[in-house]
Design a protein around this motif. Structure first.
Motif, PDB file in Angstrom:
ATOM      1  N   TYR A 284       0.840  -1.199   0.000  1.00  0.00           N
ATOM      2  CA  TYR A 284       0.000   0.000   0.000  1.00  0.00           C
ATOM      3  C   TYR A 284       0.877   1.251   0.000  1.00  0.00           C
ATOM      4  O   TYR A 284       1.962   1.265   0.590  1.00  0.00           O
ATOM      5  CB  TYR A 284      -0.913   0.017   1.222  1.00  0.00           C
ATOM      6  CG  TYR A 284      -1.855   1.206   1.267  1.00  0.00           C
ATOM      7  CD1 TYR A 284      -2.999   1.234   0.487  1.00  0.00           C
ATOM      8  CD2 TYR A 284      -1.588   2.301   2.084  1.00  0.00           C
ATOM      9  CE1 TYR A 284      -3.861   2.328   0.514  1.00  0.00           C
ATOM     10  CE2 TYR A 284      -2.441   3.393   2.122  1.00  0.00           C
ATOM     11  CZ  TYR A 284      -3.574   3.400   1.332  1.00  0.00           C
ATOM     12  OH  TYR A 284      -4.425   4.472   1.356  1.00  0.00           O
ATOM     13  N   GLY A 285       0.380   2.287  -0.636  1.00  0.00           N
ATOM     14  CA  GLY A 285       1.074   3.571  -0.652  1.00  0.00           C
ATOM     15  C   GLY A 285       0.403   4.489  -1.640  1.00  0.00           C
ATOM     16  O   GLY A 285      -0.374   4.051  -2.508  1.00  0.00           O
ATOM     17  N   SER A 452      -4.082   0.684  -4.164  1.00  0.00           N
ATOM     18  CA  SER A 452      -4.269   1.971  -3.508  1.00  0.00           C
ATOM     19  C   SER A 452      -5.640   2.056  -2.864  1.00  0.00           C
ATOM     20  O   SER A 452      -6.007   3.104  -2.338  1.00  0.00           O
ATOM     21  CB  SER A 452      -4.096   3.108  -4.539  1.00  0.00           C
ATOM     22  OG  SER A 452      -4.960   2.928  -5.629  1.00  0.00           O
ATOM     23  N   GLU A 453      -6.412   0.954  -2.926  1.00  0.00           N
ATOM     24  CA  GLU A 453      -7.716   0.898  -2.276  1.00  0.00           C
ATOM     25  C   GLU A 453      -7.561   0.237  -0.918  1.00  0.00           C
ATOM     26  O   GLU A 453      -7.350  -0.974  -0.818  1.00  0.00           O
ATOM     27  CB  GLU A 453      -8.714   0.132  -3.142  1.00  0.00           C
ATOM     28  CG  GLU A 453      -9.026   0.839  -4.458  1.00  0.00           C
ATOM     29  CD  GLU A 453     -10.239   0.257  -5.147  1.00  0.00           C
ATOM     30  OE1 GLU A 453     -11.112  -0.296  -4.452  1.00  0.00           O
ATOM     31  OE2 GLU A 453     -10.307   0.367  -6.380  1.00  0.00           O
ATOM     32  N   LEU A 454      -7.665   1.031   0.124  1.00  0.00           N
ATOM     33  CA  LEU A 454      -7.426   0.545   1.474  1.00  0.00           C
ATOM     34  C   LEU A 454      -8.358  -0.596   1.880  1.00  0.00           C
ATOM     35  O   LEU A 454      -7.901  -1.575   2.494  1.00  0.00           O
ATOM     36  CB  LEU A 454      -7.525   1.712   2.465  1.00  0.00           C
ATOM     37  CG  LEU A 454      -7.064   1.439   3.895  1.00  0.00           C
ATOM     38  CD1 LEU A 454      -5.638   0.913   3.907  1.00  0.00           C
ATOM     39  CD2 LEU A 454      -7.162   2.712   4.729  1.00  0.00           C
ATOM     40  N   PRO A 483      -7.275   0.948   9.441  1.00  0.00           N
ATOM     41  CA  PRO A 483      -7.202   2.003   8.421  1.00  0.00           C
ATOM     42  C   PRO A 483      -6.363   3.192   8.875  1.00  0.00           C
ATOM     43  O   PRO A 483      -5.561   3.731   8.102  1.00  0.00           O
ATOM     44  CB  PRO A 483      -8.676   2.389   8.221  1.00  0.00           C
ATOM     45  CG  PRO A 483      -9.451   1.183   8.618  1.00  0.00           C
ATOM     46  CD  PRO A 483      -8.665   0.556   9.728  1.00  0.00           C
ATOM     47  N   GLU A 484      -6.530   3.585  10.137  1.00  0.00           N
ATOM     48  CA  GLU A 484      -5.822   4.755  10.645  1.00  0.00           C
ATOM     49  C   GLU A 484      -4.311   4.518  10.656  1.00  0.00           C
ATOM     50  O   GLU A 484      -3.530   5.390  10.254  1.00  0.00           O
ATOM     51  CB  GLU A 484      -6.295   5.081  12.054  1.00  0.00           C
ATOM     52  CG  GLU A 484      -7.760   5.518  12.152  1.00  0.00           C
ATOM     53  CD  GLU A 484      -8.739   4.356  12.069  1.00  0.00           C
ATOM     54  OE1 GLU A 484      -9.944   4.619  11.897  1.00  0.00           O
ATOM     55  OE2 GLU A 484      -8.304   3.191  12.172  1.00  0.00           O
ATOM     56  N   ARG A 485      -3.906   3.321  11.058  1.00  0.00           N
ATOM     57  CA  ARG A 485      -2.473   3.029  11.153  1.00  0.00           C
ATOM     58  C   ARG A 485      -1.835   2.998   9.762  1.00  0.00           C
ATOM     59  O   ARG A 485      -0.741   3.545   9.561  1.00  0.00           O
ATOM     60  CB  ARG A 485      -2.262   1.694  11.863  1.00  0.00           C
ATOM     61  CG  ARG A 485      -0.784   1.308  12.005  1.00  0.00           C
ATOM     62  CD  ARG A 485      -0.607   0.021  12.762  1.00  0.00           C
ATOM     63  NE  ARG A 485       0.805  -0.311  12.918  1.00  0.00           N
ATOM     64  CZ  ARG A 485       1.275  -1.417  13.494  1.00  0.00           C
ATOM     65  NH1 ARG A 485       0.402  -2.305  13.986  1.00  0.00           N
ATOM     66  NH2 ARG A 485       2.568  -1.637  13.591  1.00  0.00           N
ATOM     67  N   ILE A 486      -2.504   2.349   8.808  1.00  0.00           N
ATOM     68  CA  ILE A 486      -1.948   2.222   7.471  1.00  0.00           C
ATOM     69  C   ILE A 486      -1.856   3.580   6.783  1.00  0.00           C
ATOM     70  O   ILE A 486      -0.842   3.896   6.147  1.00  0.00           O
ATOM     71  CB  ILE A 486      -2.795   1.226   6.625  1.00  0.00           C
ATOM     72  CG1 ILE A 486      -2.811  -0.156   7.290  1.00  0.00           C
ATOM     73  CG2 ILE A 486      -2.258   1.152   5.206  1.00  0.00           C
ATOM     74  CD1 ILE A 486      -1.455  -0.771   7.474  1.00  0.00           C
ATOM     75  N   VAL A 487      -2.913   4.371   6.883  1.00  0.00           N
ATOM     76  CA  VAL A 487      -2.912   5.686   6.256  1.00  0.00           C
ATOM     77  C   VAL A 487      -1.839   6.587   6.861  1.00  0.00           C
ATOM     78  O   VAL A 487      -1.148   7.335   6.158  1.00  0.00           O
ATOM     79  CB  VAL A 487      -4.305   6.340   6.356  1.00  0.00           C
ATOM     80  CG1 VAL A 487      -4.244   7.815   5.943  1.00  0.00           C
ATOM     81  CG2 VAL A 487      -5.301   5.596   5.485  1.00  0.00           C
TER      82      VAL A 487
END
Length: 493
Positions: A284-285, A452-454, A483-487
């Motif tokens: 992801y990124g 790129s789709e969480l 979601p918060e951690r990854i973003v």
């Protein structure tokens, strides 16, 4: 509140194929309405009817409370209807001002009133992006700026209804946010916006209302307040949301691939990770993070300059796609039309292309062997086709993606890289791709999924590697991913 535009029972057939059976849609001034539906649900046909490109066979269209027949694209523009498409409809060799007024240039007598056109272009662009010079040749603009020129064109026509068809597909996160800000401003000025997107995060961030189409018919519309993505997906596909991310529990085996300190100047550096049998490693990124560049290094199409690749315990050199295929690595690229498929070739030709050794004898292609290899894969992936000789360019986006995936399944890969595997395809096709990923993992294939789709990453990956500006920010197990951690890792927010 009275809708500015209302469609009721709108129908359209092409020969014996019914594209629309009962289209229903209400658009309101000062509101953004999301148009949702799978590929083939009738969205594109509906837009063509609204913009006057095709005529409806039946049903009624009401504008400002009065019945109307939209005769042509020029008639639609005169009614205040304008469209902004995923691929900008612009002319690179003309100036920005000429593109803005391509359909209605101000005249002085019988000649173009160039000073007025330039002045009005500057006034419109001042509201959107003052840095764009109306005298500039449009070919020098970025993709995001081209979309702004399309919006400027809509404003030059004093559009009351603006249709945006997948406008963020080729934009970065920052560019998409800038487009959203402009869209909200258009909404606040009292315009009715129809926004078409496959991305639910965009729908909930931007839209006020929704309209869902399924199998050529409107199956629901209303305000988004109180709605959830799960309920919208159920309306779109007619089945529960838990079938969209059908994650299988698979016993993860030994290491198949390990990457150590991979680097390429100005693209990425010190990238290290591993992937195991039966594992789905999510990557992801944001755009520009270096994700796709690393995948092309693994596939040999853009080799790394530093670091090493270890496959099944042995260091390997991969300097070409042929070497990658020989090592059992397959890549479904992000750009399926330019890099993933030969659009003018038949489905069967595409599927067997990387594995011609299995379909040739004495240097000649065997139609029987090609058919025996391609037909089961096309059937397994549910490719909707008239036959294996149908050209790929005649398929929908979702079916094109299935053909590209089938092509690499034909090579029996040990490592399968899927770069944005569901980009631009509908929810139903996404569910099929996700189900296939689970089946491959269960058979022991090591899968790297770039997305790129969480929701897709969180729903399908066993571990998630997050990249930012060419660097790996960390690898998070599924059980610890939020979601918060990854973003936060991807954006340093």
């Amino acid at each position: 509140m009275q809708p500015i535009l209302s469609l009721d029972g709108v129908a359209k057939s092409y020969g014996g194929v019914k594209a629309l059976t009962s289209g229903a849609l209400d658009l309101y001034c000062g509101q953004v309405t999301a148009l949702l539906g799978e590929n083939g649900a009738g969205k594109s046909t509906l837009v063509k009817i609204i913009t006057g490109i095709v005529h409806a066979d039946g049903g009624t269209i009401t504008l400002d409370g009065k019945p109307v027949v939209i005769e042509s694209a020029e008639h639609a523009r005169s009614l205040g209807i304008s469209a902004i498409f995923q691929e900008p409809v612009v002319f690179d060799a003309l100036t920005v001002a000429e593109n803005i007024f391509i359909t209605g240039r101000p005249l002085k007598g019988r000649s173009v009133d160039w000073p007025t056109m330039m002045r009005r272009s500057r006034e419109i662009l001042a509201e959107l992006d003052p840095s764009i010079d109306p005298a500039m040749v449009l070919g020098r603009l970025s993709v995001a700026q081209r979309h702004l020129v399309q919006i400027a064109r809509a404003l030059s026509n004093d559009a009351r209804i603006v249709i945006m068809d997948e406008p963020t597909a080729a934009l970065s996160h920052r560019e998409a946010e800038e487009l959203f800000a402009i869209t909200r401003r258009l909404r606040d000025e009292g315009r009715a916006i129809l926004f078409i997107s496959h991305k639910f995060e965009e729908v909930f961030a931007l839209c006020d209302r929704y309209a869902v189409f399924r199998d050529g018919a409107g199956v629901g519309q209303g305000t988004l307040q109180g709605m959830s993505s799960e309920r919208l997906i159920t309306l779109m596909v007619g089945r529960p949301v838990d079938q969209v991310f059908p994650k299988q529990v698979v016993a993860i085996g030994e290491e198949v691939l390990r990457v150590e300190a991979l680097g390429r100047c100005l693209e990425y550096e010190n990238v290290s990770f591993d992937v195991r049998r039966g594992e789905i490693l999510g990557v992801y990124g944001l755009i520009g993070a270096g994700r796709s560049e690393v995948m092309h290094a693994l596939f040999g199409t853009a080799p790394a300059e530093t670091g090493r690749i270890v496959l099944n315990g042995e260091t390997v050199s991969i300097r070409s796609a042929q070497q990658a295929i020989a090592h059992g690595i397959g890549l479904v690229p992000e750009d399926r039309q330019r890099q993933g498929a030969h659009l003018r070739l038949a489905i069967g030709d595409n599927i067997t292309l990387p594995s011609l050794g299995r379909t040739t004898r004495g240097g000649f292609l065997s139609a029987r062997r090609e058919r025996e290899q391609a037909a089961p894969l096309a059937e397994q992936l549910g490719v909707k086709m008239s036959g294996l000789r149908q050209r790929v360019e005649d398929l929908s986006g979702g079916n094109q993606q299935k053909v590209v995936i089938a092509k690499w399944l034909a090579t029996a890969p040990r490592v399968l890289i899927l770069d944005e595997p569901t980009k631009g395809i509908d929810v139903g096709a996404k569910a099929q791709v996700h189900r296939l990923m689970g089946e491959l993992a269960a058979k022991g294939v090591a899968i790297i999924m770039v997305s790129s789709e969480l929701p897709e990453v969180l729903g399908m990956a066993d571990r998630i590697m997050v990249m930012r500006r060419g660097l790996v920010q960390g690898i998070v197990p599924r059980s610890e991913a939020t979601p918060e951690r990854i973003v936060k890792m991807a954006t340093d927010a």
